[in-house]
Design an enzyme around this catalytic site. Sequence first.
Site, mmCIF file in Angstrom:
data_model
loop_
_atom_site.group_PDB
_atom_site.id
_atom_site.type_symbol
_atom_site.label_atom_id
_atom_site.label_comp_id
_atom_site.label_asym_id
_atom_site.label_seq_id
_atom_site.Cartn_x
_atom_site.Cartn_y
_atom_site.Cartn_z
ATOM 1 N N GLU A 75 -5.417 2.751 -1.796
ATOM 2 C CA GLU A 75 -4.634 2.705 -0.553
ATOM 3 C C GLU A 75 -4.501 4.069 0.116
ATOM 4 O OE1 GLU A 75 -3.816 1.251 -3.371
ATOM 5 O OE2 GLU A 75 -4.003 -0.874 -2.837
ATOM 6 N N HIS A 132 4.970 -8.155 -4.631
ATOM 7 C CA HIS A 132 4.301 -8.706 -3.453
ATOM 8 C C HIS A 132 5.252 -9.015 -2.303
ATOM 9 C CE1 HIS A 132 1.121 -9.236 -6.385
ATOM 10 N NE2 HIS A 132 0.280 -9.615 -5.442
#
Lengths: 337, 378
Positions: free
Chosen positions: A71, A140
Amino acid sequence: MTATQTPPATSSTTRTMVAAINDALAIALERDPTTYLFGEDVGVMGGVFRASDGLQARFGTDRVFDTPLAEASIVGMGIGMGLAGLRPIAEIQFAGFMYPALDQILSHLGRYRHRTRSRYSLPMVIRAPYGGGVHTPEQHADSPEAILAHVPGVKVVIPSTPTDAKGLLLAAIEDPDPVFFLEAIKLYRSTKESVPDGHYTIPLGKARVVTEGDDVTVITYGGMVEVSVKAAEAARAHGIGVEVIDLRTLVPMDLETVLNSVAKTGRAVVVTEAPRTGGFHSEISANIAEHAIDSLRAPILRVTGYDAPYPPFTAIEDVYRPNALRVARAIRTVMGY
Amino acid sequence: MTNLSPSDTAASDTAAPTPDALADFPRHAPATDIPFQLLAPDGTAPNPDALPDPQIRLSLYRHMRRIRHFDERGWVLYRTGRLGVFPPFKGMEGSQVGTAAALTSDDWLFPTYRDTGAALTLGLPIARTLAYWRTSPHGWHMPENLKVLPFYIPIATQYPHAVGAALAEQRKGTKNVAMAYIGDGGSSEGDFHEALNFAGALNAPCIFILQNNGWAISVPTRTQTRAVNLARRADGYGIPGVRVDGNDVLATYQVTVEAVARARAGQGPTLIETVTYRIAAHTVADDPTRYRTDADTAGWAEKDPITRLRLHLLAEGILTEESDAALLKEIAEEFEAALNEADTYPEPEPAEILDHVFAEPTPQLVAQRAEILREVGE
């Protein structure tokens, strides 16, 4: 390109929010050859939620491509692409996976115009699904918008309808500065409406009054809008007029619309699904306290998640994530003053 | 022969090998841990045919003298209150000039805070560079004719940016490349490793310079990592790694020109480890006697990159004592003129802290500007 508050009345198609986002991405890639879309699994697979479904096949592997799984470099590389005159659209697979990139976000994303005295701008969009309500595994369902809104030089957009998602995303992509675009996972497929075809934008920094009312103002955004509207409907059955305001963008924030409403109702409830302490709900509350104290008839209430990690426990997830009942209780409480 | 513009090295494209000649690259792959060298510390060249043209050798010498002068004057200016804290780079001129001189002004440069010399070599004006280290906004006004970014303070974050800029140039169909600098300490950061992997996977025309100068502030490389040959890290990402004597500007230039040519030819990234030494302190405000002894630094003075090339140029007749003195005089004059220019830059106004945040200020920024003006009583 002029922004239009109301989409032009051309043809329209019934779309879910994720389909509207896919449509916006396709239009942007079609209109502007400098736009590029990349991230983990966005190409061949079309994204884990299918937001980029079919786009690689249509625009090629140069324009829509899969990156290695890292990321910090997805964001960092995007920054470099933006410096070099492209319009990068990076997808972070889940907002809760953004943390490896926080160094790039906090150290660089919002500083380029400033540190080069506008020699370079960074017209970059970072999209990420956020929030709970769909029983995702651990990590999540985070709502990190306050962390992002705290970064100077970065805009934060969180849509709540398919039509808004499309128009706001196109506006974000066309914006000359970096924009975070957080998409409520809960709304991806649960909301459907007739969305105008073709290109239109909805300007950043303009809130939307979802329901009108004279007694209580509820300020919210993203996944909490539908929850707040449900609560407003329940309150209406008891004769309480609730004005629900969908902020749409946190940075820049449309404080004017919020203050006008609070001036009318005298009561404010702020609703998010983020942890309580230091959340963006606190920023909204502070602004109301600072600018509208004379209008207030009741304390400003926050209906939020709790100061614990988002629980990946299906049976009790709804205890953490505010529901219509909790919002309705807060409305009833402020009506008691 | 008194032109100091970067264009005289930029013209070195003519000396760059053609892509066809690169088939056996990297010729200087780290098969051994001994850094590639063209010029011995005493200035002798065992393989004279391998040296770049005399014109280029002289130009590299000029650049090294010019940035050493900046470094030396910087100390004096700091001590007399005319410059802020800056990180000196003395002893690393071979590494900085040898790498940056391989670029043209169409290429990208992502320097760290210790790479003032590299930025000056590419063409960043001295006056603006002084302004930067004086913490003046004028130092952040990057020249429109260069793609050089302000010096990076966070460690290693510039590496992914260089990958993105390189990829953008590739996607736009240019032959331009991006070059990013890092130190031995920075090469411990995750962004360093991610960027090498990204550049390899995406075939980005990117040149990664790892200046191994022995120290990360007070931490020696032997404490930083168990690895000795940092160029070998490239192997883990499937890209070429080169280890070169960073105090040999000719060798450094040679391997960088080859890496740049490869990148321009679509053959992807290269990691170059320049083995050099930070002779001076971490910054002008640092006291290196707290963490290292003369024994640590012993021997590095004899490896000085400028002395080494000077001996060579004098022996070859490319430079004379007279032309050297004339060069130094010219460099000093250029610097003083730039210093005078920097002295004319006005101090910023209070409300300027809110400039250049967004293209259009938000309502919040407009309100805060008014607040500042009230606070400072205007």
